[in-house]
Enzyme design. Structure first.
Site, PDB file in Angstrom:
ATOM      1  N   LYS A  17       0.844  -1.011   0.154  1.00 51.67           N
ATOM      2  CA  LYS A  17       0.123   0.049  -0.175  1.00 51.67           C
ATOM      3  C   LYS A  17       0.977   1.820  -0.074  1.00 51.67           C
ATOM      4  O   LYS A  17       0.439   2.084  -0.362  1.00 51.67           O
ATOM      5  CB  LYS A  17      -0.602  -0.414   1.279  1.00 51.67           C
ATOM      6  CG  LYS A  17      -0.325   0.840   2.770  1.00 51.67           C
ATOM      7  CD  LYS A  17      -1.492   1.296   3.451  1.00 51.67           C
ATOM      8  CE  LYS A  17      -1.857   1.222   4.892  1.00 51.67           C
ATOM      9  NZ  LYS A  17      -0.376   3.041   4.993  1.00 51.67           N
ATOM     10  N   ASN A  18       2.251   1.432   1.112  1.00 54.05           N
ATOM     11  CA  ASN A  18       2.809   2.554   0.873  1.00 54.05           C
ATOM     12  C   ASN A  18       3.019   2.918  -0.652  1.00 54.05           C
ATOM     13  O   ASN A  18       4.290   3.672  -0.581  1.00 54.05           O
ATOM     14  CB  ASN A  18       4.058   2.147   2.313  1.00 54.05           C
ATOM     15  CG  ASN A  18       3.213   2.569   2.933  1.00 54.05           C
ATOM     16  OD1 ASN A  18       1.333   2.871   2.991  1.00 54.05           O
ATOM     17  ND2 ASN A  18       3.741   1.871   4.751  1.00 54.05           N
ATOM     18  N   ARG A  92      -1.930   9.346   3.755  1.00 52.15           N
ATOM     19  CA  ARG A  92      -1.191  10.580   4.436  1.00 52.15           C
ATOM     20  C   ARG A  92      -1.430  10.717   3.032  1.00 52.15           C
ATOM     21  O   ARG A  92       0.043  11.441   2.686  1.00 52.15           O
ATOM     22  CB  ARG A  92       0.287   9.722   4.532  1.00 52.15           C
ATOM     23  CG  ARG A  92       0.205   9.017   6.503  1.00 52.15           C
ATOM     24  CD  ARG A  92       0.641   9.703   7.116  1.00 52.15           C
ATOM     25  NE  ARG A  92       1.151  10.814   7.372  1.00 52.15           N
ATOM     26  CZ  ARG A  92       1.703  11.901   7.595  1.00 52.15           C
ATOM     27  NH1 ARG A  92       0.960  12.529   8.964  1.00 52.15           N
ATOM     28  NH2 ARG A  92       2.709  12.481   7.971  1.00 52.15           N
ATOM     29  N   ASP A 116      -2.561   6.362  11.027  1.00 54.56           N
ATOM     30  CA  ASP A 116      -2.601   6.084  11.817  1.00 54.56           C
ATOM     31  C   ASP A 116      -1.915   6.216  13.391  1.00 54.56           C
ATOM     32  O   ASP A 116      -1.404   7.627  12.592  1.00 54.56           O
ATOM     33  CB  ASP A 116      -1.791   4.328  11.677  1.00 54.56           C
ATOM     34  CG  ASP A 116      -1.454   3.148  10.938  1.00 54.56           C
ATOM     35  OD1 ASP A 116      -3.404   3.303  10.967  1.00 54.56           O
ATOM     36  OD2 ASP A 116      -1.253   3.425   9.894  1.00 54.56           O
ATOM     37  N   ASP A 304       7.098  -1.069  11.098  1.00 51.95           N
ATOM     38  CA  ASP A 304       5.940  -1.864  10.894  1.00 51.95           C
ATOM     39  C   ASP A 304       5.993  -3.391  10.759  1.00 51.95           C
ATOM     40  O   ASP A 304       5.304  -4.139  10.885  1.00 51.95           O
ATOM     41  CB  ASP A 304       5.286  -1.616   8.782  1.00 51.95           C
ATOM     42  CG  ASP A 304       4.989  -0.369   8.624  1.00 51.95           C
ATOM     43  OD1 ASP A 304       4.290   0.679  10.230  1.00 51.95           O
ATOM     44  OD2 ASP A 304       5.880   0.540   8.012  1.00 51.95           O
ATOM     45  N   VAL A 326      11.551   4.937  15.882  1.00 47.86           N
ATOM     46  CA  VAL A 326      11.178   5.269  14.322  1.00 47.86           C
ATOM     47  C   VAL A 326      10.153   6.613  14.221  1.00 47.86           C
ATOM     48  O   VAL A 326       9.854   8.198  14.199  1.00 47.86           O
ATOM     49  CB  VAL A 326      10.309   4.571  12.798  1.00 47.86           C
ATOM     50  CG1 VAL A 326      10.441   5.668  11.898  1.00 47.86           C
ATOM     51  CG2 VAL A 326      11.953   4.277  12.783  1.00 47.86           C
TER      52      VAL A 326
END
Ligand code: EPU
Length: 431
Positions: A17-18, A92, A116, A304, A326
């Site tokens: 997805k990113n 985002r 998120d 993640d 992070v």
């Protein structure tokens, strides 16, 4: 959902997805249509497609292909500079659209970004980079407004190698006038993938050593097509699903070089990991042992991967330590896991690694996890996409059924998760 036995089987992962959503934004810059292949069917693609459609693009999807083209005449004059406020807080992506919108229309308004709830997630690096490239940028209560009749190459130093800010610079500098030198850039595989896509569109990009990216702006870019590599977050999550249930999941489609640190972490914990050119599989017939892990930028242990690992630690023998470096607030999902019997204690300290930039703050960003814990079924609300998947993992090894609320979070980031889990032997019933 019911607790499962050992989860076993084969899973294919699609692009992440990113990566797909950023490629969709990059497609705005091409003179012709662009196609992103092996795209996942995730909520974030739906949201990004709806945003693009709202500003004058046509998005068509067929199988794993997502094609983005101008909806109107090929000149770009039909593009609207305002991303509607209805998209406030959904993901985002809007902030990344500012650069392309400035190139297409000379102005941009994007609503406040969401994603998120993992810390403040400011956009100050993006704003500073756009200003350095010559844009006038104002942050208001509803969103960000920017203006620039032209963007100009600049020297930009990021205070931290932010994925999103690096992408903002790439998406803005490729069509700026002159050379941009970006220092302290992110080097995550999804960022490199975006740079390669832009290169296919005709951009002049050099990926230099020491986190330096040099971009020589070009006046026009063309449409391009690219096959996305498999999602390293999904791949790791399913490997953990196999391990935590004492089963074995064979994951296809994610190259080994995207998982180096994850694989070594699992192997250090005692997992047997087998790797071929086609698939990766992990099993732990004699159980797992504790470990100390700290998240980091690529090629470190990615943030993640932290949430599935947290649940896996509850099923490993001994005390494990997790240090999140992070995001300042990425342990917000721990209470849900505690309700399910996970023995996790959190700390506003840097445990299990060197001091990180949250050292002198109140940010709760370390955890000590005791294993092996007996997990219990519970009624829990999922706060975000990665934490959601972790709750599924915990529920799979719990002693009785669990009710998970907010499963749309999982569908925002994972390709057909309930079908995938069903194929491994885990049944999740929608209420
Ligand atoms: N940061 C700032 N100012 C900025 C930008 C970032 O202070 O202007 C800080 C952040 O607050 C954070 C750090 O820099 O502490 C790193 O943030 P980064 O910009 O790298 O993250 P991002 O681009 O917002 C992407 C992914 C995340 C992933 C991170 C790190 C997307 C849409 N999101 O976020 O993915 O965790 O990079 O790899 O690409 C997820 O998929 O669940 C997810 C959260």
């Amino acid at each position: 959902m019911e607790p499962s036995g050992a989860l076993r089987g084969d899973i294919g992962v699609r692009g992440s997805k990113n990566a797909v959503t950023k490629h969709m934004v990059a497609a705005m810059l091409g003179d012709g249509p662009s196609t992103i292949r092996n795209a996942p069917e995730v909520g974030d693609v739906d949201i990004t497609a709806a945003m693009l459609e709202a500003i004058g693009f046509a998005v068509t999807r067929s199988g794993g292909d997502v094609t983005v083209a101008l909806a109107g005449p090929a000149s770009g004059s039909a593009v609207q500079p305002r991303v509607p406020e209805a998209f406030t807080g959904l993901n985002r992506i809007p902030i990344l659209m500012i650069g392309p919108l400035l190139h297409l229309t000379g102005e941009a308004f994007v609503p406040l970004v969401g994603g998120d709830p993992i810390g403040r997630r400011p956009v100050d690096f993006h704003v500073a980079a756009l200003r350095a490239l010559g844009a006038e940028v104002e942050a208001g209560p509803a969103g960000i407004t920017a203006r620039a009749s032209r963007l100009y190459g600049a020297r930009i130093d990021l205070p931290y190698p932010s994925v999103g800010a690096t992408e903002t610079v790439l998406l803005s500098a490729v069509r700026a006038e002159g050379k941009t030198v970006l220092r302290n850039a992110a080097t995550e595989p999804e960022v490199v993938e975006l740079a390669l896509f832009l290169q296919r569109m005709g951009a002049h990009i050099e990926l230099s050593p020491d986190r330096r990216i040099v971009i020589e702006g070009v006046p026009r870019l063309r449409g391009a097509s690219r096959w996305l590599a498999g999602d390293r977050l999904e791949a790791f999550s399913y490997l953990v699903a196999g391990l935590i249930t004492r089963g074995e999941v064979r994951v296809h489609g994610c190259p080994q070089d995207r998982l180096v640190t994850a694989i070594t972490t699992l192997a250090t914990m005692g997992a047997q990991v087998d790797i071929t050119d086609e698939w990766i599989t992990a099993s732990a017939p004699s159980g797992l042992r504790a470990a100390a892990v700290q998240t980091d930028t690529h090629p470190g242990f990615m943030t993640d991967w932290q949430q599935p690992l947290m649940v896996l630690f509850t099923q490993a023998e001994g005390m494990s330590v997790l240090h999140e470096t992070v995001f300042e607030n990425r342990l917000v999902y721990v209470p849900a896991l505690q309700e399910m019997g996970c023995e996790i204690e959190t700390f506003a300290a840097c445990l299990g690694g060197a001091a990180c930039r949250f050292h002198d703050t109140n940010a709760v960003h370390s955890a000590v996890i005791r294993g092996v814990s007996k997990l219990r079924g519970a009624d829990v609300t999922l706060p975000d996409v990665r934490a959601g998947f972790s709750a599924v993992l915990a529920a799979a090894v719990a002693d009785r059924p669990s009710v998970l609320r907010g499963i749309h979070h999982i569908e925002r980031g994972y390709h057909r998760p309930f079908e995938q889990f069903a194929s491994l032997g885990l049944t999740i019933r929608r209420g």
